[in-house]
Design a protein around this motif. Structure first.
Motif, PDB file in Angstrom:
ATOM      1  N   GLY A   1     -18.813  -7.827  -8.879  1.00  0.00           N
ATOM      2  CA  GLY A   1     -19.034  -6.852  -7.832  1.00  0.00           C
ATOM      3  C   GLY A   1     -17.742  -6.245  -7.351  1.00  0.00           C
ATOM      4  N   PRO A   2     -17.850  -5.315  -6.408  1.00  0.00           N
ATOM      5  CA  PRO A   2     -16.637  -4.703  -5.848  1.00  0.00           C
ATOM      6  C   PRO A   2     -15.896  -5.689  -4.965  1.00  0.00           C
ATOM      7  N   MET A   3     -14.603  -5.480  -4.848  1.00  0.00           N
ATOM      8  CA  MET A   3     -13.757  -6.330  -4.020  1.00  0.00           C
ATOM      9  C   MET A   3     -12.863  -5.429  -3.174  1.00  0.00           C
ATOM     10  N   LYS A   4     -12.767  -5.713  -1.914  1.00  0.00           N
ATOM     11  CA  LYS A   4     -11.980  -4.881  -0.997  1.00  0.00           C
ATOM     12  C   LYS A   4     -10.497  -5.016  -1.301  1.00  0.00           C
ATOM     13  N   SER A   5      -9.849  -3.872  -1.538  1.00  0.00           N
ATOM     14  CA  SER A   5      -8.405  -3.852  -1.760  1.00  0.00           C
ATOM     15  C   SER A   5      -7.678  -3.805  -0.420  1.00  0.00           C
ATOM     16  N   ILE A   6      -6.358  -3.676  -0.476  1.00  0.00           N
ATOM     17  CA  ILE A   6      -5.573  -3.550   0.756  1.00  0.00           C
ATOM     18  C   ILE A   6      -5.373  -2.067   1.062  1.00  0.00           C
ATOM     19  N   PHE A   7      -4.714  -1.776   2.165  1.00  0.00           N
ATOM     20  CA  PHE A   7      -4.394  -0.395   2.530  1.00  0.00           C
ATOM     21  C   PHE A   7      -2.888  -0.252   2.605  1.00  0.00           C
ATOM     22  N   PRO A   8      -2.316   0.636   1.806  1.00  0.00           N
ATOM     23  CA  PRO A   8      -2.966   1.572   0.894  1.00  0.00           C
ATOM     24  C   PRO A   8      -3.319   0.903  -0.428  1.00  0.00           C
ATOM     25  N   PRO A   9      -4.365   1.388  -1.116  1.00  0.00           N
ATOM     26  CA  PRO A   9      -4.754   0.792  -2.401  1.00  0.00           C
ATOM     27  C   PRO A   9      -3.859   1.270  -3.544  1.00  0.00           C
ATOM     28  N   ASP A  10      -2.578   0.959  -3.443  1.00  0.00           N
ATOM     29  CA  ASP A  10      -1.606   1.288  -4.479  1.00  0.00           C
ATOM     30  C   ASP A  10      -1.198   0.010  -5.202  1.00  0.00           C
ATOM     31  N   SER A  11      -0.776   0.163  -6.442  1.00  0.00           N
ATOM     32  CA  SER A  11      -0.560  -1.001  -7.297  1.00  0.00           C
ATOM     33  C   SER A  11       0.473  -1.973  -6.759  1.00  0.00           C
ATOM     34  N   ILE A  12       1.624  -1.467  -6.312  1.00  0.00           N
ATOM     35  CA  ILE A  12       2.704  -2.384  -5.930  1.00  0.00           C
ATOM     36  C   ILE A  12       2.326  -3.235  -4.721  1.00  0.00           C
ATOM     37  N   PRO A  13       1.973  -2.642  -3.573  1.00  0.00           N
ATOM     38  CA  PRO A  13       1.592  -3.513  -2.448  1.00  0.00           C
ATOM     39  C   PRO A  13       0.339  -4.327  -2.716  1.00  0.00           C
ATOM     40  N   SER A  14      -0.589  -3.778  -3.521  1.00  0.00           N
ATOM     41  CA  SER A  14      -1.825  -4.512  -3.799  1.00  0.00           C
ATOM     42  C   SER A  14      -1.559  -5.774  -4.604  1.00  0.00           C
TER      43      SER A  14
ATOM     44  N   ASP B   1      -1.125  -9.541   3.642  1.00  0.00           N
ATOM     45  CA  ASP B   1      -1.274  -8.090   3.629  1.00  0.00           C
ATOM     46  C   ASP B   1       0.117  -7.451   3.716  1.00  0.00           C
ATOM     47  N   PRO B   2       0.253  -6.140   3.444  1.00  0.00           N
ATOM     48  CA  PRO B   2       1.592  -5.535   3.402  1.00  0.00           C
ATOM     49  C   PRO B   2       2.372  -5.630   4.707  1.00  0.00           C
ATOM     50  N   SER B   3       1.683  -5.701   5.845  1.00  0.00           N
ATOM     51  CA  SER B   3       2.417  -5.856   7.104  1.00  0.00           C
ATOM     52  C   SER B   3       3.024  -7.246   7.207  1.00  0.00           C
ATOM     53  N   GLU B   4       2.568  -8.178   6.363  1.00  0.00           N
ATOM     54  CA  GLU B   4       3.096  -9.546   6.359  1.00  0.00           C
ATOM     55  C   GLU B   4       4.162  -9.747   5.277  1.00  0.00           C
ATOM     56  N   HIS B   5       3.974  -9.121   4.090  1.00  0.00           N
ATOM     57  CA  HIS B   5       5.013  -9.283   3.066  1.00  0.00           C
ATOM     58  C   HIS B   5       6.020  -8.138   3.070  1.00  0.00           C
ATOM     59  N   GLY B   6       5.693  -7.010   3.686  1.00  0.00           N
ATOM     60  CA  GLY B   6       6.667  -5.943   3.916  1.00  0.00           C
ATOM     61  C   GLY B   6       6.885  -4.971   2.788  1.00  0.00           C
ATOM     62  N   ILE B   7       6.098  -5.047   1.705  1.00  0.00           N
ATOM     63  CA  ILE B   7       6.306  -4.156   0.558  1.00  0.00           C
ATOM     64  C   ILE B   7       5.203  -3.109   0.527  1.00  0.00           C
ATOM     65  N   LEU B   8       5.544  -1.866   0.850  1.00  0.00           N
ATOM     66  CA  LEU B   8       4.587  -0.768   0.846  1.00  0.00           C
ATOM     67  C   LEU B   8       4.984   0.326  -0.134  1.00  0.00           C
ATOM     68  N   GLU B   9       6.005   0.067  -0.946  1.00  0.00           N
ATOM     69  CA  GLU B   9       6.496   1.097  -1.851  1.00  0.00           C
ATOM     70  C   GLU B   9       5.423   1.569  -2.824  1.00  0.00           C
ATOM     71  N   THR B  10       5.458   2.848  -3.121  1.00  0.00           N
ATOM     72  CA  THR B  10       4.626   3.423  -4.158  1.00  0.00           C
ATOM     73  C   THR B  10       5.529   4.216  -5.081  1.00  0.00           C
ATOM     74  N   ILE B  11       4.994   4.721  -6.166  1.00  0.00           N
ATOM     75  CA  ILE B  11       5.802   5.426  -7.157  1.00  0.00           C
ATOM     76  C   ILE B  11       5.297   6.847  -7.310  1.00  0.00           C
ATOM     77  N   ASP B  12       6.210   7.799  -7.318  1.00  0.00           N
ATOM     78  CA  ASP B  12       5.882   9.207  -7.548  1.00  0.00           C
ATOM     79  C   ASP B  12       6.338   9.554  -8.960  1.00  0.00           C
ATOM     80  N   TYR B  13       5.380   9.692  -9.883  1.00  0.00           N
ATOM     81  CA  TYR B  13       5.714   9.921 -11.283  1.00  0.00           C
ATOM     82  C   TYR B  13       6.391  11.272 -11.509  1.00  0.00           C
ATOM     83  N   PHE B  14       6.263  12.192 -10.550  1.00  0.00           N
ATOM     84  CA  PHE B  14       6.845  13.521 -10.728  1.00  0.00           C
ATOM     85  C   PHE B  14       8.337  13.545 -10.395  1.00  0.00           C
ATOM     86  N   LYS B  15       8.836  12.476  -9.809  1.00  0.00           N
ATOM     87  CA  LYS B  15      10.245  12.432  -9.462  1.00  0.00           C
ATOM     88  C   LYS B  15      11.045  11.788 -10.588  1.00  0.00           C
TER      89      LYS B  15
END
Length: 503
Positions: free
Chosen positions: A37-50, A59-73
Motif C-alpha cells: 500500500g501507500p506509505m506517507k513520505s516526509i515533507f518535502p518528498p525529495d530524495s535526499i531528505p526522505s 524527520d528533516p527538522s530533527e536531522h537537519g538535511i533538507l537539500e535538494t538537487i536542481d539538475y538544470f544547474k
C-alpha cells in the motif's frame, strides 16, 4: 533467527505499481503473502531528505538535511552533503551495534562507506567518482558496480541509450548484492536502487496520456511499464539470493506523477500585495534587468513550444552567466522584502515562504500577524473557476518540532498538483512551465510499502510512514531497547508499523 531483506526503490509509486501488477509476478506474489500500500513520505518528498529520514527515523527538522538537487544547474555535479549528520545513527548502524550482521549496498548520500558489522558499499551521488567499500578488501573480491551515480542528463535523441544503460547499471547492482548475500553470513541486507526515479523523471510525458506534452503513441510509450517489469525481475533475483525464511520489505522515498506543467509565480503575488519589492526601482522600459528577464522568459517559452528544451539546457551550460537569470534573487532581494518565495522544494507543488523578521520590525509590523496575513492570502486565493490554488498553508511549527526547524521556511504549503513554484516577477500569476518536456516526471507525497511473508506479523496501516521504517527494522530483527554503550536507541526515534499478531 529472523532475517530481513530491505529493498529501497527510489521513486517507486504505489498507484503506478498497482496498475501494472498483472505484469509483475514477483511483487504480486509478495503481496499475496503480506502487505502492500501507500506509505506517507516526509515533507518535502525529495530524495535526499526522505532517504535520510528512512535511514534514521528522524524527520528533516530533527536531522537537519533538507537539500535538494536542481539538475538544470551546472554546479549540480559538485553537490555533496556532510554525512556526519546521520553517520552512526542509521538503522544498519543500530543493527550492527546490537550484534547483527549487515550488508548495505548503495544507500543514497552515505559515502564514503563506514565501518559496520559486515559490509557497506556506496558511491558518490551526482558526481563522477570511484565507489568504495568497508572493509576495503571487498572491492578486490567482488567487482564493484556503478554505485551512487545519477550523473546523466539525456537529450531526447539519447533516451534509448540512457534507458539501456540504466537497466545495465541496475542489474550490476542487483548481481553484486546477490553475490554478497550468497557469500556472507547476514541478518540484514539493505540495497537501494535509485534508477526508477530517473526513468520516471525523463520518460513520464511519453507514458502519461494526461500530460499536456504527451506526443501521442511513440517509441517510448512502454518504457515506464517495461522498467517496472524489469524491476520486478530484479526484486525476484534478490529474493532468490536471500533464501527461505527471510522477510522481504520494499520501500520507496516518495511516489511519482506528472511534474507540474504550469508555474505559479509566487513572488508576483507577494509583490502585488506589497510584501515584496522588485529590483527595478525606475521605469521598467529603462531597466536592462527587466529586459533580460523578459527575454529569458520569452526564449524559454518559445523553445518549449517548439520542443527545443534541450537547446536551452545546453545553452545554460555553455554560457554560465545565464544561470544568474534563473536565480530567485535576480529580480528581487530577500533583504528588500517582507515575504519571499523560498527556493525550498524547487519547482514543485510543495514549497515555502520566508518571512523577514528584521524587515517586519523596520516597517513596524508584527511577525506573527504578517505570517497570518500571508497564510490567509494564499488560502483564500482562487482561480477564475472559483477553485483554490493552495491545498493547505501552515506555519512550520504546525508540522515540525526538531532543533533544525529554522531550516524550513517560515510558511509551508502545497498547491494543486498542476502548479509548480516559480520566483519570477513582472509576469502573469500563472505561466507555462518551459522546462516540462525536459523533466516531465515529478514527486508525489505517497511512497510505497510492500512486505511479506509476514509470518505472525502484521502492518499497522496508520503507522506506515517513512520515518517509521528504522523502528520497524528493529522490530523484525528483534533488537529492542538501547544499544549498550552507544547512546542510541536501537529502534530509532520513530514508531514501528510492525506488530505481532495476537493469537
Amino acid at each position: 533467527m529472523a532475517r530481513l531483506l530491505l529493498i529501497g526503490i527510489d521513486g517507486l509509486d504505489w498507484k503506478v505499481t498497482r496498475s501494472l501488477l498483472d505484469d509483475m509476478p514477483v511483487i504480486s506474489k509478495l503481496l499475496e503473502s503480506g502487505y502492500g500500500g501507500p506509505m506517507k513520505s516526509i515533507f518535502p518528498p525529495d530524495s535526499i531528505p526522505s532517504w535520510i529520514s528512512i535511514f534514521t527515523g528522524l524527520d528533516p527538522s530533527e536531522h537537519g538535511i533538507l537539500e535538494t538537487i536542481d539538475y538544470f544547474k551546472k554546479d549540480a555535479k559538485s553537490f555533496s552533503i556532510d554525512t556526519e549528520a546521520f553517520q552512526g545513527k542509521t538503522f544498519w548502524d543500530r543493527a550492527s551495534l546490537s550484534g547483527k550482521s549487515v550488508l548495505v549496498v548503495n544507500p543514497l548520500m552515505a559515502f564514503p562507506s563506514w565501518k559496520v558489522n559486515g559490509i557497506m558499499a556506496s558511491g558518490p551521488v551526482f558526481i563522477s567518482g570511484k565507489s568504495g567499500t568497508c572493509p576495503p578488501h571487498i572491492a578486490d573480491e567482488f567487482p564493484l558496480p556503478p554505485l551512487g551515480g545519477i550523473v546523466d542528463f539525456p537529450d531526447k535523441h539519447e533516451l534509448t541509450e540512457f534507458y539501456d544503460k540504466t537497466c545495465d547499471e541496475t542489474m550490476e547492482i542487483v548481481k553484486f548484492t546477490s553475490e554478497l548475500m550468497n557469500n556472507n553470513e547476514w541478518d540484514l541486507t539493505f540495497v537501494t536502487l535509485l534508477t526508477m526515479d530517473r526513468i520516471c523523471h525523463f520518460f513520464w510525458r511519453y507514458y502519461d496520456r494526461d500530460d499536456p506534452t504527451w506526443p501521442g503513441k511513440n517509441e517510448h510509450s512502454d518504457v515506464i511499464p517495461a522498467f517496472h517489469r524489469f524491476m520486478d525481475k530484479c526484486v525476484g533475483m534478490l529474493i532468490d539470493a536471500a533464501g527461505k525464511d527471510t522477510t522481504i520489505m520494499i520501500v520507496s522515498d516518495h511516489g511519482h506523477a506528472m511534474r507540474p506543467p504550469l508555474l505559479f509565480n509566487l513572488n508576483q503575488l507577494l509583490m502585488d500585495n506589497g510584501l515584496l519589492k522588485s529590483r527595478i526601482s525606475g521605469p521598467r522600459l529603462m531597466s536592462p534587468r527587466y529586459h533580460l528577464e523578459k527575454m529569458k522568459n520569452i526564449t524559454l517559452e518559445t523553445l518549449h513550444r517548439f520542443d527545443l528544451e534541450d537547446i536551452a539546457y545546453r545553452f545554460a551550460h555553455i554560457f554560465p552567466w545565464t544561470r544568474k537569470l534563473k536565480k530567485k534573487d535576480f529580480m528581487t532581494s530577500p533583504d528588500m522584502n517582507i515575504a519571499t518565495a523560498s527556493g525550498f522544494g524547487g519547482t514543485n507543488p510543495f514549497g515555502g515562504i520566508d518571512i523577514s523578521a528584521s524587515r517586519c520590525k523596520e516597517e513596524g509590523l508584527d511577525y506573527e500577524e504578517t505570517r497570518d496575513r500571508v497564510i490567509r492570502l494564499l488560502i483564500d486565493l482562487k482561480d477564475e473557476n472559483d477553485t483554490k490554488y493552495f491545498i493547505w498553508v501552515r506555519r512550520r511549527e504546525e508540522m515540525f518540532k526538531g532543533p533544525f526547524i529554522d531550516r524550513y521556511p517560515d510558511i509551508l504549503y502545497e498547491m494543486r498538483p498542476e502548479f509548480g513554484t516559480n520566483w519570477s516577477v513582472h509576469l502573469p500569476l500563472v505561466t507555462t512551465n518551459p522546462r516540462h518536456r525536459k523533466i516531465s516526471g515529478g514527486h508525489r507525497n505517497d511512497a510505497i510499502l510492500i512486505a511479506g511473508p509476514l509470518n505472525g506479523l502484521e502492518i499497522i496501516e496508520e503507522e506506515a510512514k517513512s520515518i517509521n521504517i528504522s523502528a520497524s527494522v528493529s522490530s523484525i530483527l528483534s533488537f529492542e531497547g538501547h544499544v549498550k554503550n552507544s547512546g542510541l536507541s536501537s529502534s530509532g526515534p520513530g514508531s514501528s508499523f510492525i506488530r505481532k499478531v495476537e493469537e
